[in-house]
Scaffold this motif. Structure first.
Motif, PDB file in Angstrom:
ATOM      1  N   HIS A   1       0.856  -1.190   0.000  1.00 35.64           N
ATOM      2  CA  HIS A   1       0.000   0.000   0.000  1.00 35.64           C
ATOM      3  C   HIS A   1       0.893   1.242   0.000  1.00 35.64           C
ATOM      4  O   HIS A   1       1.510   1.580   1.008  1.00 35.64           O
ATOM      5  CB  HIS A   1      -0.925   0.022   1.222  1.00 35.64           C
ATOM      6  CG  HIS A   1      -1.909  -1.100   1.227  1.00 35.64           C
ATOM      7  ND1 HIS A   1      -2.835  -1.295   0.241  1.00 35.64           N
ATOM      8  CD2 HIS A   1      -2.099  -2.115   2.114  1.00 35.64           C
ATOM      9  CE1 HIS A   1      -3.572  -2.354   0.501  1.00 35.64           C
ATOM     10  NE2 HIS A   1      -3.141  -2.874   1.634  1.00 35.64           N
ATOM     11  N   ARG A   2       0.948   1.910  -1.131  1.00 35.47           N
ATOM     12  CA  ARG A   2       1.688   3.165  -1.282  1.00 35.47           C
ATOM     13  C   ARG A   2       0.782   4.103  -2.082  1.00 35.47           C
ATOM     14  O   ARG A   2       0.510   3.847  -3.259  1.00 35.47           O
ATOM     15  CB  ARG A   2       3.014   2.934  -2.011  1.00 35.47           C
ATOM     16  CG  ARG A   2       3.853   4.198  -2.179  1.00 35.47           C
ATOM     17  CD  ARG A   2       5.066   3.918  -3.054  1.00 35.47           C
ATOM     18  NE  ARG A   2       5.883   5.107  -3.211  1.00 35.47           N
ATOM     19  CZ  ARG A   2       6.983   5.352  -2.509  1.00 35.47           C
ATOM     20  NH1 ARG A   2       7.386   4.479  -1.630  1.00 35.47           N
ATOM     21  NH2 ARG A   2       7.674   6.454  -2.711  1.00 35.47           N
ATOM     22  N   THR A   3       0.315   5.152  -1.436  1.00 37.17           N
ATOM     23  CA  THR A   3      -0.751   5.968  -2.016  1.00 37.17           C
ATOM     24  C   THR A   3      -0.442   7.444  -1.880  1.00 37.17           C
ATOM     25  O   THR A   3       0.161   7.875  -0.888  1.00 37.17           O
ATOM     26  CB  THR A   3      -2.090   5.670  -1.314  1.00 37.17           C
ATOM     27  OG1 THR A   3      -2.318   4.262  -1.325  1.00 37.17           O
ATOM     28  CG2 THR A   3      -3.243   6.374  -1.996  1.00 37.17           C
TER      29      THR A   3
ATOM     30  N   TYR B   1      -5.767   4.278   4.923  1.00 31.74           N
ATOM     31  CA  TYR B   1      -5.313   3.128   5.706  1.00 31.74           C
ATOM     32  C   TYR B   1      -4.286   3.621   6.711  1.00 31.74           C
ATOM     33  O   TYR B   1      -3.785   4.747   6.617  1.00 31.74           O
ATOM     34  CB  TYR B   1      -4.709   2.040   4.814  1.00 31.74           C
ATOM     35  CG  TYR B   1      -3.672   2.539   3.832  1.00 31.74           C
ATOM     36  CD1 TYR B   1      -2.365   2.798   4.234  1.00 31.74           C
ATOM     37  CD2 TYR B   1      -4.007   2.772   2.500  1.00 31.74           C
ATOM     38  CE1 TYR B   1      -1.420   3.266   3.344  1.00 31.74           C
ATOM     39  CE2 TYR B   1      -3.070   3.240   1.597  1.00 31.74           C
ATOM     40  CZ  TYR B   1      -1.783   3.480   2.024  1.00 31.74           C
ATOM     41  OH  TYR B   1      -0.850   3.958   1.136  1.00 31.74           O
TER      42      TYR B   1
ATOM     43  N   SER C   1       2.116   1.958   3.991  1.00 29.42           N
ATOM     44  CA  SER C   1       1.745   1.108   5.118  1.00 29.42           C
ATOM     45  C   SER C   1       2.843   0.086   5.344  1.00 29.42           C
ATOM     46  O   SER C   1       3.300  -0.570   4.402  1.00 29.42           O
ATOM     47  CB  SER C   1       0.413   0.405   4.844  1.00 29.42           C
ATOM     48  OG  SER C   1       0.133  -0.543   5.860  1.00 29.42           O
TER      49      SER C   1
ATOM     50  N   LYS D   1      -5.958   4.680  10.263  1.00 27.07           N
ATOM     51  CA  LYS D   1      -6.935   4.681   9.177  1.00 27.07           C
ATOM     52  C   LYS D   1      -8.150   5.521   9.558  1.00 27.07           C
ATOM     53  O   LYS D   1      -8.681   5.420  10.649  1.00 27.07           O
ATOM     54  CB  LYS D   1      -7.374   3.249   8.873  1.00 27.07           C
ATOM     55  CG  LYS D   1      -8.417   3.154   7.776  1.00 27.07           C
ATOM     56  CD  LYS D   1      -8.821   1.710   7.534  1.00 27.07           C
ATOM     57  CE  LYS D   1      -9.895   1.613   6.449  1.00 27.07           C
ATOM     58  NZ  LYS D   1     -10.301   0.201   6.201  1.00 27.07           N
TER      59      LYS D   1
END
Length: 371
Positions: A69-71, A185, A211, A94
C-alpha cells in the motif's frame, strides 16, 4: 607440660610430627574423593556428531522491499488549506483527518440544499392535496378530464423536484465531507504536497504515505531459475534479525526484461513482518532442489570476533577450537562448508567446552614444567 626443658622440647616435636601425619592423611583422603570433572581430559558436556543431512539447494539473489500500500491522497473538492494535522514520518491511523480545507462555501451550499429540500417537500404535500381534491371532483364528474390530467402531472413534477432536492442535499453533504481529507489506511506519511493557505483543487495531491503492515520483496530472477520458481514455489527471505520468512504469495511476471533477460518475481510477506522497511535490500534464496551437506546444531557454533568456529572433541577427550566456514541455517542447524569432517564430534555447550579447554591447557603447561 613437664617442667624439664628437655622434656618440653621432646613433647613439642612429638606434637608437630603427629600434626604433619594427620594433615598428610587428610590430603590423601581428599585426593581420593576428588571430582572426576577435575580431570582435564574428561568431558562433562554433551557432544554431537557432524553428519550429512539433506538440505534445500538454494539460488541466492538480492531483493528489494516495497510497500504493497503506497498511495498519494488527493483533494476531491476545491478549497483553501486551513489546517495540516500530520507531517512527514508521522504515523496515521486509518480514517484520521490529515488535512482540513476551508468549508464556509460548502456549508452555505449545504444550507441552500436543505432549504430547497424543505420547499420541495412542501410543494409535494400541496400537490398531493390538490390531486386528491381534483380526483374527488372528477369522480363526481364536476371537473373535466384535462383538469384531472393536469393535477396528475403537477403531482409527478412535485415528486421529481423532491428527488432532485434530496440528491442535491446528499451531494452538498458529500462535498462538505471532502473538506476533511482522511487517511485511507494506517501508515506513515512520506511526503507532504501542500502548505497552509494554498488552494487545493480536485485531483491535486495532498499527502503521500505507505503502510508497513503489508510488505513484499521484488526479485529479478534469471530465466534459468524461473522454472524452479514456477514448479516448486519456494523462496526464503532472510530477515535482518537472522530469521527466515516464507512468502504468503509468489507472483511471477509473464515477461522478461529486454535489457537483463530477467523475470520480475514478487513475494508477498505475512502481515506485520518486523525489521523490514520499504527500500531495504534483503537476501533471498530460491529453492531449486535438494542436496546433502554437513550440518551441526546452531548451538555448537562459536563466534569469536570475526572468527567462526566449533569445539571439536577427539576420541581421547582432548578438545580443540576449530575454525569453520558456515553456510545457510535451517531448523536449528547450520551448514558447514569447510573445517569439519563427517564423524567428528563437536560440543553442544561452547561455554563448558571453553572452560574445559582452558583447564586442559593449564594441565599441559604444568606437565611441561614438571618435565
Amino acid at each position: 607440660m613437664p617442667s624439664n626443658p628437655r622434656l618440653r622440647r621432646l613433647a613439642t616435636l612429638a606434637l608437630l610430627l603427629f600434626s604433619h601425619i594427620a594433615i598428610s592423611n587428610a590430603t590423601d583422603a581428599g585426593s581420593n574423593d576428588a571430582d572426576p570433572s577435575q580431570d582435564p581430559t574428561s568431558t562433562t558436556f554433551a557432544t554431537t556428531e557432524v553428519r550429512y543431512r539433506v538440505v534445500p539447494k538454494e539460488y541466492r539473489l538480492d531483493g528489494v522491499v516495497e510497500a504493497i500500500h503506497r498511495t498519494t491522497v488527493s483533494a476531491q473538492t476545491s478549497g483553501q488549506v486551513e489546517e495540516i494535522l500530520y507531517d512527514v514520518d508521522d504515523f496515521v491511523e486509518k480514517g484520521e483527518v490529515i488535512v482540513r480545507l476551508r468549508d464556509t462555501e460548502h456549508r452555505a451550499r449545504l444550507a441552500q440544499a436543505a432549504a430547497e429540500l424543505r420547499s420541495a417537500s412542501a410543494q409535494l404535500e400541496q400537490s398531493r392535496d390538490e390531486y386528491a381534491r381534483i380526483q374527488g371532483l372528477y369522480q363526481q364528474q364536476n371537473v373535466s378530464e384535462s383538469a384531472m390530467d393536469q393535477a396528475e402531472a403537477d403531482l409527478e413534477s412535485a415528486e421529481a423536484r423532491l428527488e432532485a432536492a434530496q440528491a442535491n442535499l446528499e451531494q452538498a453533504q458529500e462535498q462538505l465531507e471532502y473538506t476533511q481529507i482522511r487517511a485511507p489506511y494506517s501508515g506513515i506519511v512520506i511526503r507532504r504536497h501542500v502548505e497552509l493557505g494554498e488552494v487545493a483543487s480536485p485531483g491535486s495531491p495532498v499527502m503521500s504515505g505507505i503502510s508497513l503492515e503489508e510488505l513484499r520483496v521484488i526479485i529479478d530472477v534469471p530465466q534459468s531459475a524461473i522454472p524452479a520458481v514456477r514448479e516448486r514455489g519456494e523462496i526464503n527471505i532472510y530477515l535482518p534479525n537472522g530469521e527466515i520468512a516464507e512468502p504468503s504469495r509468489i507472483t511471477v511476471f509473464p515477461f522478461a526484461d529486454l535489457g537483463s533477460n530477467t523475470f520480475k518475481v514478487r513475494a508477498d510477506l505475512e502481515t506485520n513482518t518486523e525489521g523490514l522497511f520499504p527500500g531495504m535490500f534483503v537476501k533471498t534464496a530460491i529453492v531449486t532442489g535438494d542436496k546433502e551437506a554437513l550440518t551441526i546444531p546452531s548451538a555448537a557454533v562459536v563466534y569469536r570476533s570475526e572468527v567462526t568456529g566449533a569445539y571439536v572433541v577427539s576420541d581421547d577427550g582432548r578438545i580443540h577450537l576449530r575454525k569453520i566456514r558456515t553456510g545457510s541455517s535451517l531448523d536449528g542447524e547450520i551448514v558447514v562448508l569447510s573445517g569439519l569432517s563427517p564423524g567428528e564430534r563437536v560440543a553442544l555447550d561452547p561455554v563448558a567446552a571453553g572452560v574445559a579447554l582452558k583447564r586442559q591447557a593449564e594441565a599441559n603447561r604444568q606437565d611441561r614444567q614438571d618435565g
